[in-house]
Scaffold this active site. Sequence first.
Site, PDB file in Angstrom:
ATOM      1  N   GLU A 104      16.995  15.141   4.905  1.00 15.74           N
ATOM      2  CA  GLU A 104      16.162  15.195   6.084  1.00 15.74           C
ATOM      3  C   GLU A 104      17.029  14.862   7.583  1.00 15.74           C
ATOM      4  O   GLU A 104      17.702  13.774   7.375  1.00 15.74           O
ATOM      5  CB  GLU A 104      14.870  14.473   6.055  1.00 15.74           C
ATOM      6  CG  GLU A 104      13.452  15.307   5.504  1.00 15.74           C
ATOM      7  CD  GLU A 104      13.236  16.262   6.395  1.00 15.74           C
ATOM      8  OE1 GLU A 104      13.761  17.134   7.121  1.00 15.74           O
ATOM      9  OE2 GLU A 104      11.921  16.866   6.203  1.00 15.74           O
ATOM     10  N   ASP A 105      16.663  15.644   8.446  1.00 15.38           N
ATOM     11  CA  ASP A 105      17.188  15.091   9.658  1.00 15.38           C
ATOM     12  C   ASP A 105      16.300  14.049  10.367  1.00 15.38           C
ATOM     13  O   ASP A 105      16.849  12.911  11.176  1.00 15.38           O
ATOM     14  CB  ASP A 105      17.313  16.325  10.936  1.00 15.38           C
ATOM     15  CG  ASP A 105      16.147  17.152  10.834  1.00 15.38           C
ATOM     16  OD1 ASP A 105      14.977  16.855  10.063  1.00 15.38           O
ATOM     17  OD2 ASP A 105      15.888  17.982  11.914  1.00 15.38           O
ATOM     18  N   ASP A 108       9.140  11.678  10.463  1.00 18.78           N
ATOM     19  CA  ASP A 108       8.354  11.086  11.643  1.00 18.78           C
ATOM     20  C   ASP A 108       7.096  10.672  11.050  1.00 18.78           C
ATOM     21  O   ASP A 108       7.066   9.403  10.591  1.00 18.78           O
ATOM     22  CB  ASP A 108       8.109  12.423  12.246  1.00 18.78           C
ATOM     23  CG  ASP A 108       7.457  12.112  13.568  1.00 18.78           C
ATOM     24  OD1 ASP A 108       6.715  11.324  13.812  1.00 18.78           O
ATOM     25  OD2 ASP A 108       7.634  12.785  14.561  1.00 18.78           O
ATOM     26  N   PHE A 157      10.774  11.693  21.724  1.00 20.89           N
ATOM     27  CA  PHE A 157      11.091  13.033  21.226  1.00 20.89           C
ATOM     28  C   PHE A 157      12.768  13.042  21.185  1.00 20.89           C
ATOM     29  O   PHE A 157      13.564  12.719  22.347  1.00 20.89           O
ATOM     30  CB  PHE A 157      10.312  14.178  21.981  1.00 20.89           C
ATOM     31  CG  PHE A 157      10.763  15.563  21.587  1.00 20.89           C
ATOM     32  CD1 PHE A 157      10.334  15.960  20.379  1.00 20.89           C
ATOM     33  CD2 PHE A 157      11.359  16.396  22.417  1.00 20.89           C
ATOM     34  CE1 PHE A 157      10.609  17.298  19.805  1.00 20.89           C
ATOM     35  CE2 PHE A 157      11.840  17.730  22.171  1.00 20.89           C
ATOM     36  CZ  PHE A 157      11.376  18.075  20.807  1.00 20.89           C
ATOM     37  N   ARG A 170      19.857  22.653  18.637  1.00 19.91           N
ATOM     38  CA  ARG A 170      20.344  22.197  17.292  1.00 19.91           C
ATOM     39  C   ARG A 170      21.761  21.969  17.240  1.00 19.91           C
ATOM     40  O   ARG A 170      22.379  21.219  16.550  1.00 19.91           O
ATOM     41  CB  ARG A 170      19.688  23.080  16.176  1.00 19.91           C
ATOM     42  CG  ARG A 170      18.323  23.006  16.024  1.00 19.91           C
ATOM     43  CD  ARG A 170      17.948  24.058  14.888  1.00 19.91           C
ATOM     44  NE  ARG A 170      16.762  24.378  14.890  1.00 19.91           N
ATOM     45  CZ  ARG A 170      15.552  23.837  14.341  1.00 19.91           C
ATOM     46  NH1 ARG A 170      15.392  22.606  13.700  1.00 19.91           N
ATOM     47  NH2 ARG A 170      14.307  24.630  14.101  1.00 19.91           N
TER      48      ARG A 170
HETATM   49  C1  PRP Z   1      10.758  18.315  11.121  1.00 15.76           C
HETATM   50  C2  PRP Z   1      11.831  17.529  10.354  1.00 15.76           C
HETATM   51  C3  PRP Z   1      11.155  17.275   9.152  1.00 15.76           C
HETATM   52  C4  PRP Z   1       9.625  17.073   9.734  1.00 15.76           C
HETATM   53  C5  PRP Z   1       9.385  15.453   9.780  1.00 15.76           C
HETATM   54  O1  PRP Z   1      10.741  19.704  10.623  1.00 15.76           O
HETATM   55  O2  PRP Z   1      12.962  18.224  10.174  1.00 15.76           O
HETATM   56  O3  PRP Z   1      11.030  18.060   8.227  1.00 15.76           O
HETATM   57  O4  PRP Z   1       9.561  17.531  10.903  1.00 15.76           O
HETATM   58  O5  PRP Z   1       7.913  15.259  10.519  1.00 15.76           O
HETATM   59  P1  PRP Z   1       7.068  14.851   9.565  1.00 15.76           P
HETATM   60  O6  PRP Z   1       7.602  13.347   8.976  1.00 15.76           O
HETATM   61  O7  PRP Z   1       5.827  14.060  10.379  1.00 15.76           O
HETATM   62  O8  PRP Z   1       6.286  15.506   8.399  1.00 15.76           O
HETATM   63  P2  PRP Z   1      10.080  20.794  11.729  1.00 15.76           P
HETATM   64  O9  PRP Z   1       8.809  20.830  11.057  1.00 15.76           O
HETATM   65  O10 PRP Z   1      10.456  20.453  13.184  1.00 15.76           O
HETATM   66  O11 PRP Z   1      11.267  22.018  11.239  1.00 15.76           O
HETATM   67  P3  PRP Z   1      12.654  22.196  11.492  1.00 15.76           P
HETATM   68  O12 PRP Z   1      13.165  21.198  10.682  1.00 15.76           O
HETATM   69  O13 PRP Z   1      12.749  23.684  11.110  1.00 15.76           O
HETATM   70  O14 PRP Z   1      12.886  22.079  12.813  1.00 15.76           O
END
Ligand code: PRP
Length: 179
Positions: A104-105, A108, A157, A170
């Site tokens: 994961e990046d 949260d 953020f 990105r």
């Molecule tokens: C982001 C990130 C995780 C998730 C984390 O994805 O890459 O998958 O949110 O949040 P959480 O811990 O509250 O679940 P996003 O939905 O922004 O999609 P993306 O990677 O396509 O930008």
Amino acid sequence: MNTLHSDGTVFKELYTETIIKDRIKELAIEIERDLSGSTPVVLAVMKGAVIFLADLVREIQTIDLEIDYVRVKSYGNEEVSSGTVELIQAPGVSLAGRDVVIVEDIVDSGQTIHFLRQHVEDAGAKSVRVATLLFKHECFKFSTPIEYIGFSIPNNFVIGYGLDHKQLKRNLPSIYSKQ
Ligand code: PRP
């Protein structure tokens, strides 16, 4: 410190390209050590994790690995995640009996990784580990383990290095934070 303007918002550089690269090398050494003798499936969560995945796997030299992708959809607004998670692209390989590292990046609230870890376990994986570049420790609401954390950050953020601002930015090589 570098600042960046994106769609009317000011961001400050939080982690430079060099700092990110050095930390990823350390994470790769941990993963190599923990998965010595295995050929894991490294499973990137689209879209944000692809940049981290690309750099992380190239630092893993001592073991073979497979790369695969999943895509999820979570329901919430653009900056604060909430609600539920749905798998919209399943892994392309069978995970049964495999060691799996989910990449994961950012973690949260933790809802995405909680959901995915359960999915991978339900698919019969032999082991599941999670590697995230960023971890928002103040926001994390689950007890699901996160084995490899690049940087633990406050609840601001962040964009760049895979993380988007309204689907842009990105491609920034550094990570920037809204203050
Ligand atoms: C982001 C990130 C995780 C998730 C984390 O994805 O890459 O998958 O949110 O949040 P959480 O811990 O509250 O679940 P996003 O939905 O922004 O999609 P993306 O990677 O396509 O930008």
